[in-house]
Scaffold this motif. Structure first.
Motif, PDB file in Angstrom:
ATOM      1  N   TYR A 100      -8.937   4.521   1.706  1.00 33.14           N
ATOM      2  CA  TYR A 100      -8.910   3.384   0.778  1.00 33.14           C
ATOM      3  C   TYR A 100     -10.276   3.194   0.154  1.00 33.14           C
ATOM      4  O   TYR A 100     -11.255   2.900   0.845  1.00 33.14           O
ATOM      5  CB  TYR A 100      -8.496   2.129   1.547  1.00 33.14           C
ATOM      6  CG  TYR A 100      -8.475   0.850   0.746  1.00 33.14           C
ATOM      7  CD1 TYR A 100      -7.960   0.802  -0.546  1.00 33.14           C
ATOM      8  CD2 TYR A 100      -8.944  -0.341   1.313  1.00 33.14           C
ATOM      9  CE1 TYR A 100      -7.924  -0.389  -1.261  1.00 33.14           C
ATOM     10  CE2 TYR A 100      -8.901  -1.538   0.624  1.00 33.14           C
ATOM     11  CZ  TYR A 100      -8.396  -1.562  -0.680  1.00 33.14           C
ATOM     12  OH  TYR A 100      -8.356  -2.738  -1.376  1.00 33.14           O
ATOM     13  N   PRO A 102     -11.462   0.824  -2.810  1.00 27.25           N
ATOM     14  CA  PRO A 102     -11.026  -0.205  -3.763  1.00 27.25           C
ATOM     15  C   PRO A 102     -11.475   0.042  -5.197  1.00 27.25           C
ATOM     16  O   PRO A 102     -10.742  -0.285  -6.133  1.00 27.25           O
ATOM     17  CB  PRO A 102     -11.642  -1.481  -3.195  1.00 27.25           C
ATOM     18  CG  PRO A 102     -11.788  -1.215  -1.733  1.00 27.25           C
ATOM     19  CD  PRO A 102     -12.131   0.241  -1.639  1.00 27.25           C
ATOM     20  N   HIS A 107      -7.473  -3.214  -5.551  1.00 33.47           N
ATOM     21  CA  HIS A 107      -7.449  -3.954  -4.286  1.00 33.47           C
ATOM     22  C   HIS A 107      -6.022  -4.093  -3.775  1.00 33.47           C
ATOM     23  O   HIS A 107      -5.108  -4.482  -4.515  1.00 33.47           O
ATOM     24  CB  HIS A 107      -8.090  -5.326  -4.464  1.00 33.47           C
ATOM     25  CG  HIS A 107      -9.581  -5.257  -4.546  1.00 33.47           C
ATOM     26  ND1 HIS A 107     -10.386  -5.209  -3.427  1.00 33.47           N
ATOM     27  CD2 HIS A 107     -10.415  -5.194  -5.610  1.00 33.47           C
ATOM     28  CE1 HIS A 107     -11.652  -5.138  -3.797  1.00 33.47           C
ATOM     29  NE2 HIS A 107     -11.693  -5.121  -5.117  1.00 33.47           N
ATOM     30  N   ALA A 109      -3.870  -5.972  -0.925  1.00 32.20           N
ATOM     31  CA  ALA A 109      -4.059  -7.201  -0.151  1.00 32.20           C
ATOM     32  C   ALA A 109      -4.021  -6.960   1.352  1.00 32.20           C
ATOM     33  O   ALA A 109      -4.852  -7.485   2.103  1.00 32.20           O
ATOM     34  CB  ALA A 109      -3.000  -8.234  -0.552  1.00 32.20           C
ATOM     35  N   LEU A 111      -4.773  -4.372   3.020  1.00 31.65           N
ATOM     36  CA  LEU A 111      -5.951  -3.649   3.487  1.00 31.65           C
ATOM     37  C   LEU A 111      -7.200  -4.509   3.396  1.00 31.65           C
ATOM     38  O   LEU A 111      -8.062  -4.473   4.286  1.00 31.65           O
ATOM     39  CB  LEU A 111      -6.119  -2.357   2.686  1.00 31.65           C
ATOM     40  CG  LEU A 111      -4.916  -1.408   2.700  1.00 31.65           C
ATOM     41  CD1 LEU A 111      -5.293  -0.075   2.047  1.00 31.65           C
ATOM     42  CD2 LEU A 111      -4.398  -1.185   4.106  1.00 31.65           C
ATOM     43  N   ASP A 112      -7.309  -5.287   2.351  1.00 28.00           N
ATOM     44  CA  ASP A 112      -8.458  -6.186   2.231  1.00 28.00           C
ATOM     45  C   ASP A 112      -8.460  -7.226   3.345  1.00 28.00           C
ATOM     46  O   ASP A 112      -9.520  -7.611   3.850  1.00 28.00           O
ATOM     47  CB  ASP A 112      -8.440  -6.893   0.873  1.00 28.00           C
ATOM     48  CG  ASP A 112      -8.795  -5.953  -0.273  1.00 28.00           C
ATOM     49  OD1 ASP A 112      -9.382  -4.883   0.004  1.00 28.00           O
ATOM     50  OD2 ASP A 112      -8.482  -6.287  -1.428  1.00 28.00           O
ATOM     51  N   ALA A 113      -7.275  -7.673   3.738  1.00 28.12           N
ATOM     52  CA  ALA A 113      -7.167  -8.689   4.793  1.00 28.12           C
ATOM     53  C   ALA A 113      -7.278  -8.082   6.188  1.00 28.12           C
ATOM     54  O   ALA A 113      -7.444  -8.814   7.173  1.00 28.12           O
ATOM     55  CB  ALA A 113      -5.839  -9.425   4.661  1.00 28.12           C
ATOM     56  N   SER A 118      -4.718   1.692   6.309  1.00 24.26           N
ATOM     57  CA  SER A 118      -4.127   2.397   5.177  1.00 24.26           C
ATOM     58  C   SER A 118      -2.984   3.296   5.627  1.00 24.26           C
ATOM     59  O   SER A 118      -1.960   3.414   4.933  1.00 24.26           O
ATOM     60  CB  SER A 118      -5.192   3.198   4.427  1.00 24.26           C
ATOM     61  OG  SER A 118      -5.768   4.197   5.246  1.00 24.26           O
TER      62      SER A 118
END
Length: 246
Positions: A100, A102, A107, A109, A111-113, A118
């Motif tokens: 991943y 970005p 982005h 969500a 994965l960001d959280a 992934s």
């Protein structure tokens, strides 16, 4: 090389035939496997690579590569994960090399959280497949040049992760045929331990950091000319164990 391949894996399907995919295809052919290559631009764009690889390689569509492979490698930008042919891949072991980024992928969500890795995201899409994370922590050039036969004193290891033990065993046998020891770092929920920014990601396979102040051309020449460092299995395990999730 001519190392004996995993007798259960005669054909390696590749969805994505870029840098990592090309390196894996070359290693697979050298190990005596057949390879079926695909990319997003069509089989005709792979004619040069197929010609280089010889009679054990052919180009196809992604669905055809998925169908043909005893094992299938998904090596496309992560943003394209939901285009993988889930129906055709049902029941198959799928090797996920994707990371991943970005800036490239946009982005995502989950994965960001940090609620999913992934590879867990890929597994959710490929609900009928057995996803195993592998080949994601080493650059394409050293992936090719560091391969060694089993028992070699300078053999390197790579981490793998997955939820299905039989699938991981198959992938470990493939790694062995291609020239690497495999280090099981756990389930897909633990696959972040080999993702970008972790201790086992890319840098251990280099003898030194890239010199500062170099031009883009000089940096690429350094990248190609710098020999790889074989990282043994115990060191890969140690580095993965020390990873801290951001």
């Amino acid at each position: 090389m001519n190392w004996r391949p995993d007798t259960m894996t005669q054909t390696l399907g590749l969805i994505g035939s870029g840098m990592i995919g090309g390196a894996l295809a070359r290693l697979a052919v050298a190990a005596g496997l057949n390879v079926v290559l695909s990319n997003s631009r069509g089989p005709e764009t792979l004619a040069e690579l197929v010609a280089e690889l010889g009679e054990h390689a052919r180009a196809a569509t992604a669905a055809e590569a998925a169908q043909a492979g005893d094992l299938v490698v998904a090596t496309v930008p992560l943003k394209a994960y939901d285009r993988l042919p889930a129906t055709v891949l049902a029941g198959k072991t799928v090797i996920d090399t994707m990371n991943y980024y970005p800036d490239r992928d946009g982005h995502l969500a989950d994965l960001d959280a940090g609620t999913l890795t992934s590879s867990a995201l890929v597994q959710r899409h490929l609900a009928g497949s057995h996803v195993v994370k592998a080949f994601n922590n080493i650059d394409f050039h050293r992936l090719f040049t560091l391969a060694r036969p089993a028992g070699a004193s300078d053999r390197a290891a790579l981490p793998i992760a997955g939820d299905d033990e039989a699938a991981k065993a198959r992938v470990a046998r493939l790694l062995d045929a291609l020239g690497y020891d495999a280090v099981d770092i756990g389930a897909l929920a633990e696959s972040w331990r080999s993702e970008p920014g972790t201790p086992v990601y890319v840098e251990p396979y280099f003898p030194a950091r890239r010199p500062e102040g170099t031009s883009q051309e000089e940096a690429f020449r350094w990248f190609l000319d710098t020999p790889g460092v074989p990282v043994p299995a115990d060191r890969v395990k140690e580095l993965a164990d020390t990873a801290v999730r951001a």
